[in-house]
Design a protein around this motif. Structure first.
Motif, PDB file in Angstrom:
ATOM      1  N   VAL A   1       0.837  -1.206   0.000  1.00  0.00           N
ATOM      2  CA  VAL A   1       0.000   0.000   0.000  1.00  0.00           C
ATOM      3  C   VAL A   1       0.873   1.257   0.000  1.00  0.00           C
ATOM      4  O   VAL A   1       0.625   2.212  -0.758  1.00  0.00           O
ATOM      5  CB  VAL A   1      -0.953  -0.013   1.216  1.00  0.00           C
ATOM      6  N   GLN A   2       1.881   1.293   0.852  1.00  0.00           N
ATOM      7  CA  GLN A   2       2.748   2.481   0.933  1.00  0.00           C
ATOM      8  C   GLN A   2       3.541   2.694  -0.345  1.00  0.00           C
ATOM      9  O   GLN A   2       3.854   3.827  -0.706  1.00  0.00           O
ATOM     10  CB  GLN A   2       3.690   2.339   2.126  1.00  0.00           C
ATOM     11  N   ALA A   3       3.860   1.605  -1.037  1.00  0.00           N
ATOM     12  CA  ALA A   3       4.613   1.728  -2.284  1.00  0.00           C
ATOM     13  C   ALA A   3       3.723   2.094  -3.466  1.00  0.00           C
ATOM     14  O   ALA A   3       4.219   2.329  -4.569  1.00  0.00           O
ATOM     15  CB  ALA A   3       5.337   0.424  -2.581  1.00  0.00           C
ATOM     16  N   GLY A   4       2.416   2.127  -3.258  1.00  0.00           N
ATOM     17  CA  GLY A   4       1.500   2.495  -4.334  1.00  0.00           C
ATOM     18  C   GLY A   4       1.220   1.369  -5.301  1.00  0.00           C
ATOM     19  O   GLY A   4       0.738   1.605  -6.411  1.00  0.00           O
ATOM     20  N   ILE A   5       1.508   0.110  -4.905  1.00  0.00           N
ATOM     21  CA  ILE A   5       1.255  -1.025  -5.781  1.00  0.00           C
ATOM     22  C   ILE A   5      -0.212  -1.438  -5.732  1.00  0.00           C
ATOM     23  O   ILE A   5      -0.778  -1.900  -6.719  1.00  0.00           O
ATOM     24  CB  ILE A   5       2.163  -2.211  -5.395  1.00  0.00           C
ATOM     25  N   THR A   6      -0.838  -1.252  -4.574  1.00  0.00           N
ATOM     26  CA  THR A   6      -2.238  -1.639  -4.410  1.00  0.00           C
ATOM     27  C   THR A   6      -2.936  -0.652  -3.492  1.00  0.00           C
ATOM     28  O   THR A   6      -2.284   0.234  -2.905  1.00  0.00           O
ATOM     29  CB  THR A   6      -2.339  -3.072  -3.841  1.00  0.00           C
ATOM     30  N   SER A   7      -4.242  -0.806  -3.347  1.00  0.00           N
ATOM     31  CA  SER A   7      -5.027   0.109  -2.525  1.00  0.00           C
ATOM     32  C   SER A   7      -5.443  -0.556  -1.215  1.00  0.00           C
ATOM     33  O   SER A   7      -5.466  -1.782  -1.094  1.00  0.00           O
ATOM     34  CB  SER A   7      -6.285   0.555  -3.286  1.00  0.00           C
ATOM     35  N   ASN A   8      -5.788   0.287  -0.236  1.00  0.00           N
ATOM     36  CA  ASN A   8      -6.212  -0.226   1.069  1.00  0.00           C
ATOM     37  C   ASN A   8      -7.480  -1.067   0.964  1.00  0.00           C
ATOM     38  O   ASN A   8      -7.603  -2.112   1.600  1.00  0.00           O
ATOM     39  CB  ASN A   8      -6.475   0.946   2.032  1.00  0.00           C
ATOM     40  N   ILE A   9      -8.431  -0.605   0.184  1.00  0.00           N
ATOM     41  CA  ILE A   9      -9.715  -1.299   0.093  1.00  0.00           C
ATOM     42  C   ILE A   9      -9.552  -2.683  -0.526  1.00  0.00           C
ATOM     43  O   ILE A   9     -10.176  -3.652  -0.084  1.00  0.00           O
ATOM     44  CB  ILE A   9     -10.717  -0.445  -0.713  1.00  0.00           C
ATOM     45  N   LEU A  10      -8.677  -2.818  -1.523  1.00  0.00           N
ATOM     46  CA  LEU A  10      -8.459  -4.133  -2.129  1.00  0.00           C
ATOM     47  C   LEU A  10      -7.840  -5.097  -1.115  1.00  0.00           C
ATOM     48  O   LEU A  10      -8.189  -6.288  -1.104  1.00  0.00           O
ATOM     49  CB  LEU A  10      -7.556  -4.013  -3.357  1.00  0.00           C
ATOM     50  N   ILE A  11      -6.946  -4.606  -0.271  1.00  0.00           N
ATOM     51  CA  ILE A  11      -6.354  -5.456   0.769  1.00  0.00           C
ATOM     52  C   ILE A  11      -7.446  -6.031   1.664  1.00  0.00           C
ATOM     53  O   ILE A  11      -7.433  -7.212   2.025  1.00  0.00           O
ATOM     54  CB  ILE A  11      -5.335  -4.665   1.609  1.00  0.00           C
TER      55      ILE A  11
END
Length: 500
Positions: A376-386
């Motif tokens: 998330v911090q690296a901008g690879i994915t979003s919080n909601i998808l996690i």
């Protein structure tokens, strides 16, 4: 094809002991596995040979060698059978049977120039102690699991099903490396067609070896190309005995710690033995919860991909704002983002399963938190998808059957691809394809989706939910057992106090 013997498989006796020793050791490729001892008494020669690690040394010493050394009569095959106080002694003449007997833990005694040889079975059985099941964890009910010893497993089944109707039919499978297989059923309950079908599939199986019951299951399934398991594999004797007492067929394989149960429906994989031991309403709730978890596991992340890629209008406005903000720094399309996180979860799950128990638990928890936060911090994915992926993964672990749980996790990936390419239309296409496939599947010739298709209202309370025990007076009618009635309904519902 079985290894060619260096002598004919017909009778080889009478023979000199030196020739017999050369014949035996040459067929074992001149290795030192066979212990071959020669004794003399009154100008007679006698040979005792066996594979040391296949037999129990104390039995050989006390029950065979000691009586032989104390006898005062002349040695012969007949006198040996009379002098040794064991009823299991038999005579043999064929070399092929002798070699197989050595491997099977038999001790052979031969008096020189006799027309046959005496043997006694003294197999040393190595087995682990009874323990809890590893793949089917239960809170309520019996905790004991099957072991690799088929003798122990048969003992457990006899102990749990105490009936003279219980059949333990023995079948040997494997041309090069034979292995004992037992087909278990209750003769007065099991459907005769199912029994004959299973017997025919086992007897006609021509393979060199069977490594495990799960391997055998793949050979005898109705459709070996389907991703869905058509037979149930269980480590729990109470589940096996419960299914067999209801008219199903069990199969035990030598050196395998699990049993095969057939026929099986799709809904059987979502049942747990705990459902029987709980109150009927709690058991029904948990069973329905597992079905809902299956849909969540298969459809949640594909629906996210479809909604974010094609169908923004189905997302509530406030949630759409949150999704837009969380995906603002993500450079990848939703399909790649979702596949990356799903693969990461599967890698963590597989790593946790293969590592030692304590280390695996640490890897699963810490690895998921650290990698998810870093992604998330690296901008690879979003919080909601996690959040969605975590819920989807948790939902897949609620399935009691490990095989069906693995199937659901695999199905999720093509569903994500269809959602990323075609949106909700792709998801519906995937669902329709799965339903059509399930409608075509059978288990031992029985419809896989019974009692939904073909529909049987009387069996719904045995798969989708559970009624109180005194209402479960019929067996599963869809499998057409010989005896449909478990007990008398009227007598089960009668409740009398002591003063009546």
């Amino acid at each position: 094809m079985r290894k060619r013997l260096k002598s004919e498989s017909k009778g080889i006796f009478p023979i000199k002991i030196d020739q017999l020793e050369n014949l035996i050791t040459s067929n074992f490729e001149n290795n030192t596995d066979v212990s071959f001892s020669t004794y003399e008494y009154l100008s007679q020669k006698i040979a005792v040979f066996y594979i040391p690690y296949q037999v129990t040394p104390e039995k050989v010493e006390n029950l065979l060698l000691k009586p032989l050394s104390e006898t005062k009569a002349e040695w012969s095959s007949a006198s040996i059978l009379n002098e040794i106080p064991l009823s299991s002694g038999k005579l043999e003449t064929k070399l092929e049977v002798i070699l197989e007997g050595l491997i099977s833990g038999k001790v052979f005694i031969y008096v020189e120039n006799e027309d046959d040889i005496v043997y006694y079975p003294m197999l040393k059985i190595e087995k682990r102690a009874l323990a809890k099941a590893e793949t089917e964890t239960v809170v309520l009910g019996p905790q004991v699991a099957f072991t690799e010893s088929i003798i122990t497993n048969l003992n457990i089944m006899r102990w749990r099903i105490r009936s003279t109707d219980l059949v333990l039919e023995k079948i040997m499978i494997g041309k090069r490396f034979p292995r004992e297989v037992r087909m278990i059923y209750v003769k007065s309950i099991a459907n005769e067609t199912d029994v004959n079908t299973m017997r025919e599939r086992l007897q006609e199986l021509e393979v060199d070896e069977i490594e495990d019951s799960n391997v055998l299951m793949q050979f005898i399934e109705d459709s070996s190309t389907s991703i869905f398991p058509q037979f149930y594999s269980t480590e729990l004797p109470d589940r096996a005995s419960y299914a067999i007492s209801k008219g199903r067929i069990g199969v035990l394989v030598e050196n395998s710690p699990s049993a095969i149960l057939a026929p099986t429906t799709f809904f059987s994989f979502f049942e747990s033995t705990e459902d029987l031991y709980m109150r009927w309403n709690a058991g029904s709730f948990l069973r329905i919860l597992r079905f809902l978890a299956m849909f969540v596991s298969v459809l949640l992340t594909p629906m996210y991909v479809a909604a974010v890629t094609f169908h923004y209008e189905i997302i509530p406005p406030q949630l759409l704002v949150s999704i837009g903000q969380s995906r603002a720094s993500v450079p990848f399309p939703p399909i790649f983002e979702t596949l990356f996180i799903e693969l990461m979860i599967e890698l963590l799950r597989e790593a946790g399963a293969r590592l030692p128990t304590k280390v695996g638990q640490t890897i699963g928890i810490v690895g998921g938190v650290v990698v998810g936060t870093a992604a998330v911090q690296a901008g690879i994915t979003s919080n909601i998808l996690i959040i969605f992926v975590t819920i989807s993964a948790l939902a897949s672990f609620t399935v009691p059957s490990y095989l069906m749980g693995s199937t659901i996790r695999v199905i999720r990936f093509p569903m994500i691809l269809l959602a990323g390419m075609l949106g909700i239309i792709g998801i519906m296409f995937g669902i329709c394809f799965i339903i059509i496939h399930l409608l075509k599947l059978t288990s031992l010739g029985r419809p896989y989706l019974t009692p939904i298709y073909p529909f049987r209202f009387e069996d719904l309370n045995k798969v989708l939910f559970r009624l109180p025990q005194n209402y479960q007076w019929k067996r599963f009618a869809s499998f057409q057992p010989k005896n449909l009635t478990r007990f008398q309904k009227r007598k089960a519902n009668e409740k009398k106090d002591i003063d009546e």
